[in-house]
Design a protein around this motif. Structure first.
Motif, PDB file in Angstrom:
ATOM      1  N   PRO A 376       0.817  -1.220   0.000  1.00  0.00           N
ATOM      2  CA  PRO A 376       0.000   0.000   0.000  1.00  0.00           C
ATOM      3  C   PRO A 376       0.846   1.263   0.000  1.00  0.00           C
ATOM      4  O   PRO A 376       1.995   1.269   0.445  1.00  0.00           O
ATOM      5  N   ALA A 377       0.255   2.322  -0.503  1.00  0.00           N
ATOM      6  CA  ALA A 377       0.885   3.634  -0.511  1.00  0.00           C
ATOM      7  C   ALA A 377       0.042   4.590   0.324  1.00  0.00           C
ATOM      8  O   ALA A 377      -1.155   4.382   0.524  1.00  0.00           O
ATOM      9  N   VAL A 378       0.676   5.638   0.819  1.00  0.00           N
ATOM     10  CA  VAL A 378      -0.004   6.686   1.571  1.00  0.00           C
ATOM     11  C   VAL A 378      -0.028   7.937   0.693  1.00  0.00           C
ATOM     12  O   VAL A 378       1.022   8.391   0.225  1.00  0.00           O
ATOM     13  N   VAL A 379      -1.220   8.462   0.450  1.00  0.00           N
ATOM     14  CA  VAL A 379      -1.388   9.628  -0.420  1.00  0.00           C
ATOM     15  C   VAL A 379      -2.002  10.756   0.403  1.00  0.00           C
ATOM     16  O   VAL A 379      -3.050  10.580   1.029  1.00  0.00           O
ATOM     17  N   ILE A 380      -1.353  11.907   0.384  1.00  0.00           N
ATOM     18  CA  ILE A 380      -1.735  13.016   1.264  1.00  0.00           C
ATOM     19  C   ILE A 380      -1.790  14.317   0.480  1.00  0.00           C
ATOM     20  O   ILE A 380      -0.957  14.568  -0.397  1.00  0.00           O
ATOM     21  N   SER A 381      -2.757  15.158   0.799  1.00  0.00           N
ATOM     22  CA  SER A 381      -2.794  16.533   0.308  1.00  0.00           C
ATOM     23  C   SER A 381      -3.114  17.442   1.483  1.00  0.00           C
ATOM     24  O   SER A 381      -4.081  17.205   2.217  1.00  0.00           O
ATOM     25  N   ASN A 382      -2.286  18.438   1.684  1.00  0.00           N
ATOM     26  CA  ASN A 382      -2.513  19.368   2.801  1.00  0.00           C
ATOM     27  C   ASN A 382      -1.851  20.708   2.493  1.00  0.00           C
ATOM     28  O   ASN A 382      -1.501  20.993   1.353  1.00  0.00           O
ATOM     29  N   LYS A 383      -1.703  21.534   3.514  1.00  0.00           N
ATOM     30  CA  LYS A 383      -1.153  22.871   3.305  1.00  0.00           C
ATOM     31  C   LYS A 383       0.327  22.861   2.957  1.00  0.00           C
ATOM     32  O   LYS A 383       0.881  23.895   2.568  1.00  0.00           O
ATOM     33  N   LYS A 384       0.980  21.717   3.080  1.00  0.00           N
ATOM     34  CA  LYS A 384       2.362  21.562   2.663  1.00  0.00           C
ATOM     35  C   LYS A 384       2.490  21.177   1.195  1.00  0.00           C
ATOM     36  O   LYS A 384       3.552  21.342   0.594  1.00  0.00           O
TER      37      LYS A 384
END
Length: 391
Positions: A376-384
């Motif tokens: 599995p992969a971890v996918v993130i979207s945030n203020k960074k």
């Protein structure tokens, strides 16, 4: 996009040191670097795009793409395409127009569409896949108001169909399903009494799971849970008060490995410090245990298996500037992404691992296999920015 490598031993120890220097309690609980699951970090986009993210084969080319707010990133090279015009927002002072999002084929044409929830309390909508990277996606209504900061799009009833669970109008918690006409407003099914737990605009804490052993999913809040009154109905619910800890992000139910022991509940702080186990010692009576109290603003939480041995991992991290600099505890501390791995011999003991020291989480993220390999992969979207971590 900028590919990055796994933390070296020196870098790993520097992360631990920086956490200690920042005064973070529990920094010494990190596992040895040689025992780490290795992750490869890719910076998909360095801009503040959204705080919600999803994965889908947007263009049906056989590769899973990443979608964040107004942009989708085409695999395998993560080429950006606009769904709607990109809008710059200062991460220190502003908020995204996409707090949560999911992908699903809502118009039944075989192409994945986008569900978007923006600021709590505002309208939510879905965008119809244009099938053409050069054309914008058309918006269609879901509901006039989307409350709760951790709404869910999940298979609540175990029938293979996902529904949207959220509060609305600052008054009711409900679940929503598409109308027979996919372009019409969705059907609303009220769960709570007026002003019941989970209904408020800025309510923190929502999850589903079988907490009472009846074989059906309950809807959980930190004040208790809603249970269906009958297996044959989806619309009649009653509330069971229970202390499930402080206001939190996502709530997960994890069955015990020990026969006869009741399920435990897992949650994390949205704007304070804490990742917790709520141990159910008898029906609806919980004892609270801190897994970690070192990281603040752990505003989203995922439960996943990352190793072949089947051990559970809680994945979370700091939501960068959740309320802007200086407004939440630890807002200027390292923006870490972490996982806590359950000890296979002691289900109450979770070992802390730092995945990354400069990314964190948004209000919602994804743990999912992206390509044919089974990791599995971890996918993130945030203020960074938008990040991909491949194990």
């Amino acid at each position: 996009m900028v590919p990055e490598r796994q933390l070296s031993r020196r870098e790993f120890l520097q992360v631990s040191s920086s956490m200690a220097i920042a005064g973070l309690p529990g920094a010494g609980t990190l596992l040895r670097p040689e025992d780490e699951i290795r992750f490869r970090k890719t910076v998909i986009d360095a801009r503040f795009v959204a705080e919600g993210v999803a994965v889908a084969d947007v263009n049906r080319d056989g590769h899973l793409d990443i979608v964040a707010g107004n942009i989708w990133y085409e695999a395998p090279h993560w080429t950006p395409h606009e769904i709607a015009p990109f809008q710059f927002v200062n991460p220190a002072t502003g908020y995204s127009n996409c707090f949560n999002m999911w992908m699903d084929d809502l118009d039944h044409d075989g192409w994945p569409d986008q569900i978007v929830i923006g600021m709590p309390g505002e309208r939510c909508y879905w965008r119809q896949n244009s099938r053409d990277p050069k054309r914008p996606w058309i918006e269609h209504p879901i509901w006039r108001s989307a409350c709760d900061e951790s709404p869910l799009y999940v298979d609540l009833f175990g029938d293979g169909r996902r529904v949207l669970i959220m509060g609305f109008d600052d008054e009711y918690l409900a679940w929503f399903e598409p109308d027979s006409n996919p372009f019409a407003e969705w059907k609303c099914h009220i769960v709570s009494a007026k002003k019941g737990p989970g209904s408020q605009r800025y309510c923190h804490g929502l999850g589903i799971g079988d907490i009472n052993g009846d074989g059906m999913n309950e809807i959980l809040t930190n004040e208790g849970y809603y249970v269906r009154t009958s297996r044959t109905t989806k619309t009649d619910w009653r509330f069971v008060p229970a202390d499930l800890g402080q206001p939190c992000a996502h709530i997960h139910v994890l069955p015990s490995r020990h026969r006869g022991k009741l399920p435990m509940v897992l949650s994390s702080a949205a704007h304070e410090r804490g990742v917790w186990i709520h141990e159910q010692i008898r029906k609806d009576v919980f004892v609270h245990h801190a897994i970690d109290d070192s990281i603040s603003q752990t505003h989203s939480l995922q439960l996943a298996k990352l190793r072949r041995n089947g051990s559970w991992n809680l994945i979370t991290g700091k939501r960068y500037f959740a309320h802007g600099p200086g407004k939440d505890p630890g807002s200027m501390e390292p923006v870490v992404l972490v996982r806590y791995e359950q000890n296979p011999h002691d289900e109450m003991h979770w070992v802390k691992h730092v995945i990354d020291a400069d990314s964190g989480v948004g209000t919602q993220f994804v743990v999912q296999q992206l390509e044919r390999h089974n990791k599995p992969a971890v996918v993130i979207s945030n203020k960074k920015g938008v990040f991909l971590f491949e194990s």
